[in-house]
Scaffold this motif. Structure first.
Motif, mmCIF file in Angstrom:
data_model
loop_
_atom_site.group_PDB
_atom_site.id
_atom_site.type_symbol
_atom_site.label_atom_id
_atom_site.label_comp_id
_atom_site.label_asym_id
_atom_site.label_seq_id
_atom_site.Cartn_x
_atom_site.Cartn_y
_atom_site.Cartn_z
ATOM 1 N N ILE A 118 13.782 -0.437 41.121
ATOM 2 C CA ILE A 118 13.085 -0.120 39.808
ATOM 3 C C ILE A 118 12.613 -1.513 39.349
ATOM 4 N N TYR A 119 11.688 -1.640 38.719
ATOM 5 C CA TYR A 119 11.155 -2.910 37.953
ATOM 6 C C TYR A 119 11.858 -2.698 36.768
ATOM 7 N N PRO A 120 12.469 -3.995 36.138
ATOM 8 C CA PRO A 120 13.343 -3.988 35.081
ATOM 9 C C PRO A 120 12.298 -3.843 33.674
ATOM 10 N N LYS A 121 13.037 -3.142 32.838
ATOM 11 C CA LYS A 121 12.111 -2.725 31.327
ATOM 12 C C LYS A 121 11.893 -3.981 30.828
ATOM 13 N N LYS A 122 10.626 -4.081 30.332
ATOM 14 C CA LYS A 122 10.161 -5.028 29.349
ATOM 15 C C LYS A 122 9.256 -4.413 28.515
ATOM 16 N N ILE A 123 9.383 -4.303 27.393
ATOM 17 C CA ILE A 123 8.372 -3.713 26.288
ATOM 18 C C ILE A 123 8.345 -4.613 25.079
ATOM 19 N N ILE A 124 7.386 -4.420 24.159
ATOM 20 C CA ILE A 124 7.446 -4.892 22.733
ATOM 21 C C ILE A 124 8.156 -3.866 22.018
ATOM 22 N N ASP A 125 9.222 -4.390 21.353
ATOM 23 C CA ASP A 125 9.958 -3.573 20.495
ATOM 24 C C ASP A 125 9.512 -3.168 19.035
ATOM 25 N N LEU A 126 9.177 -4.362 18.365
ATOM 26 C CA LEU A 126 8.840 -4.332 16.958
ATOM 27 C C LEU A 126 7.553 -4.912 16.755
ATOM 28 N N VAL A 127 7.036 -4.623 15.724
ATOM 29 C CA VAL A 127 5.722 -5.093 15.372
ATOM 30 C C VAL A 127 5.861 -5.204 13.648
ATOM 31 N N ILE A 128 5.856 -6.449 13.135
ATOM 32 C CA ILE A 128 5.807 -6.644 11.710
ATOM 33 C C ILE A 128 4.524 -7.034 11.066
ATOM 34 N N CYS A 129 4.141 -6.536 10.018
ATOM 35 C CA CYS A 129 2.749 -7.051 9.081
ATOM 36 C C CYS A 129 3.366 -7.550 7.969
ATOM 37 N N ARG A 130 3.296 -9.041 7.615
ATOM 38 C CA ARG A 130 3.567 -9.452 6.384
ATOM 39 C C ARG A 130 2.302 -9.770 5.643
ATOM 40 N N PHE A 131 2.285 -9.710 4.163
ATOM 41 C CA PHE A 131 1.284 -10.423 3.686
ATOM 42 C C PHE A 131 1.648 -11.216 2.506
ATOM 43 N N ASN A 132 1.359 -12.345 2.620
ATOM 44 C CA ASN A 132 1.912 -13.389 1.626
ATOM 45 C C ASN A 132 3.158 -13.528 1.786
ATOM 46 N N GLY A 133 3.938 -13.341 2.887
ATOM 47 C CA GLY A 133 5.188 -13.561 2.997
ATOM 48 C C GLY A 133 6.112 -12.122 2.753
ATOM 49 N N LYS A 134 5.496 -11.248 2.592
ATOM 50 C CA LYS A 134 6.128 -10.094 1.845
ATOM 51 C C LYS A 134 5.720 -8.900 2.903
ATOM 52 N N GLN A 135 6.909 -8.274 3.502
ATOM 53 C CA GLN A 135 6.732 -7.324 4.433
ATOM 54 C C GLN A 135 6.325 -5.998 4.197
ATOM 55 N N ILE A 136 4.954 -5.726 4.886
ATOM 56 C CA ILE A 136 4.212 -4.321 3.901
ATOM 57 C C ILE A 136 4.265 -3.138 4.961
ATOM 58 N N TYR A 137 4.437 -3.612 6.290
ATOM 59 C CA TYR A 137 4.241 -2.505 7.444
ATOM 60 C C TYR A 137 5.249 -2.996 8.537
ATOM 61 N N LYS A 138 5.855 -1.998 9.144
ATOM 62 C CA LYS A 138 6.538 -2.353 10.445
ATOM 63 C C LYS A 138 6.695 -1.072 11.178
ATOM 64 N N SER A 160 -6.255 -12.156 -2.527
ATOM 65 C CA SER A 160 -6.528 -12.888 -1.317
ATOM 66 C C SER A 160 -5.165 -13.730 -0.794
ATOM 67 N N GLY A 161 -5.251 -13.677 0.327
ATOM 68 C CA GLY A 161 -3.993 -14.532 0.941
ATOM 69 C C GLY A 161 -3.889 -14.287 2.380
ATOM 70 N N LEU A 162 -2.491 -14.441 3.009
ATOM 71 C CA LEU A 162 -2.330 -14.462 4.279
ATOM 72 C C LEU A 162 -1.889 -13.323 5.263
ATOM 73 N N VAL A 163 -2.432 -12.773 6.024
ATOM 74 C CA VAL A 163 -1.861 -11.792 6.740
ATOM 75 C C VAL A 163 -1.365 -12.285 8.013
ATOM 76 N N GLU A 164 -0.257 -11.915 8.375
ATOM 77 C CA GLU A 164 0.809 -12.460 9.681
ATOM 78 C C GLU A 164 1.047 -11.149 10.243
ATOM 79 N N VAL A 165 1.094 -11.182 11.591
ATOM 80 C CA VAL A 165 1.555 -10.033 12.497
ATOM 81 C C VAL A 165 2.349 -10.679 13.518
ATOM 82 N N GLU A 166 3.569 -9.951 13.549
ATOM 83 C CA GLU A 166 4.592 -10.626 14.721
ATOM 84 C C GLU A 166 4.974 -9.611 15.473
ATOM 85 N N TRP A 167 4.894 -9.815 16.659
ATOM 86 C CA TRP A 167 5.312 -8.823 17.833
ATOM 87 C C TRP A 167 6.715 -9.373 18.363
ATOM 88 N N VAL A 168 7.653 -8.799 18.455
ATOM 89 C CA VAL A 168 8.921 -8.997 19.058
ATOM 90 C C VAL A 168 9.210 -8.254 20.382
#
Lengths: 136, 174
Positions: free
Chosen positions: A48-68, A90-98
């Motif tokens: 069996i191939y070991p499990k490896k997935i993306i668990d969590l996706v977070i979107c932040r706008f100007n440092g504040k989390q708006i969506y997960k 206007s500001g910075l949109v950051e998306v993080e994949w964990v």
């Protein structure tokens, strides 16, 4: 091998460059990832191939989390996701994949929000004396 | 010399059995909650790797644990999925929640479940009032043709759910 590892780290983020105030914009994200569900077997050896997935996706706008969002093994490989955001300033949109193993990667983009009169709306207030104002 | 400590008396023996019984009964009572709960327990990944047959009972249990006997609101969440999916590896779906995104009226969590997958839960989405509209598009895996269920948990405690059937020609391995 090195190429495969690199493939798992490529991320894409599409945010519109400019928007009107109060407009609802769509953010498109895409991560190049194998998303191994942990069920597949090697056809020759049966391992069996070991499990490896993306668990969590977070979107932040100007440092504040708006969506997960939490993902499990049912999400397809090279996962695409699009969601909405309300443009207020206007500001910075950051998306993080964990990852399942705790590895995280992020991508960022800048959005400019305009008034009806065509004036930029900037979240921070600048002094009159400061020289930064000329730059903005 | 006569050592009294190492001797197994009748009292000790009965205590031992009683303790075992207590531990077993507690484990059995917690087991139902652990398996069905949408949150991952410690052995979830282990079970997922080695249990390949889908278990429809567990999917029902998960749905029951999310809804918790509340009334299901109609016309709250719209799920858009194709009728026939040629490839089960990428099935594009999208949903939108019909609400005004204010403090009292926004979806806190939206669950997406495919009932006949070996691991039925697919994704959970957490919204805030800052995200102007609760609508998401995503691509999922499906093993066989089955129902997709989307459940929205609102901030005021109400629940809405829809389902749609998708016919899959070539199933995915998930």
């Amino acid at each position: 091998m090195a190429n495969e590892e690199r493939k798992n780290w490529r991320r894409r983020l599409k945010v519109p460059i400019s928007a009107l105030q109060g407009e609802i914009i769509t953010i498109k994200t895409m991560a190049e990832h194998i998303m191994e569900p942990g069920v597949r077997r090697d056809p020759e050896t049966g391992v069996i191939y070991p499990k490896k997935i993306i668990d969590l996706v977070i979107c932040r706008f100007n440092g504040k989390q708006i969506y997960k969002s939490h993902w499990f093994s049912g999400v397809s490989a090279n996962p695409f996701m699009s969601f909405k955001m309300k443009a207020i300033t206007s500001g910075l949109v950051e998306v993080e994949w964990v990852d399942d193993y705790g590895q995280s990667s992020y991508k960022k983009a800048v959005i400019m929000v305009y008034d009806k009169n065509g004036k930029k709306i900037i979240p921070m207030k600048l002094d009159k004396a400061s020289s930064i104002k000329e730059v903005m | 010399m006569y050592l009294k400590k190492n001797i197994l008396t009748r009292r000790k023996f009965f205590n031992f059995i009683l303790g075992f019984a207590c531990v077993f009964s507690s484990k059995l009572s917690f087991a139902e909650k652990q398996i069905g709960s949408p949150f991952r327990d410690r052995f979830q990944s282990y079970r997922q790797t080695f249990r390949i047959e889908p278990d429809p009972e567990e999917a029902k249990r998960i749905v029951r644990n999310i809804i918790k006997g509340r009334e299901i609101r109609e016309d709250l969440i719209y799920l858009k999925a194709p009728d026939i999916a040629e490839n089960g590896n990428t099935v594009p779906i999208s949903f939108s929640v019909n609400c005004s995104m204010e403090e009292q009226d926004y979806p806190k969590i939206v669950h997406i479940l495919v009932l006949d997958n070996p691991f039925p839960e697919i994704a959970r989405f957490y919204f805030t009032p800052e995200s102007g509209e609760a609508s998401v598009a995503i691509r999922i895996r499906m093993r066989t043709s089955s129902n997709i269920i989307a459940i929205a948990e609102m901030s005021d405690g109400t629940v809405g759910a829809t389902k749609s059937f998708v016919d899959v020609t070539i199933g995915a391995c998930s």
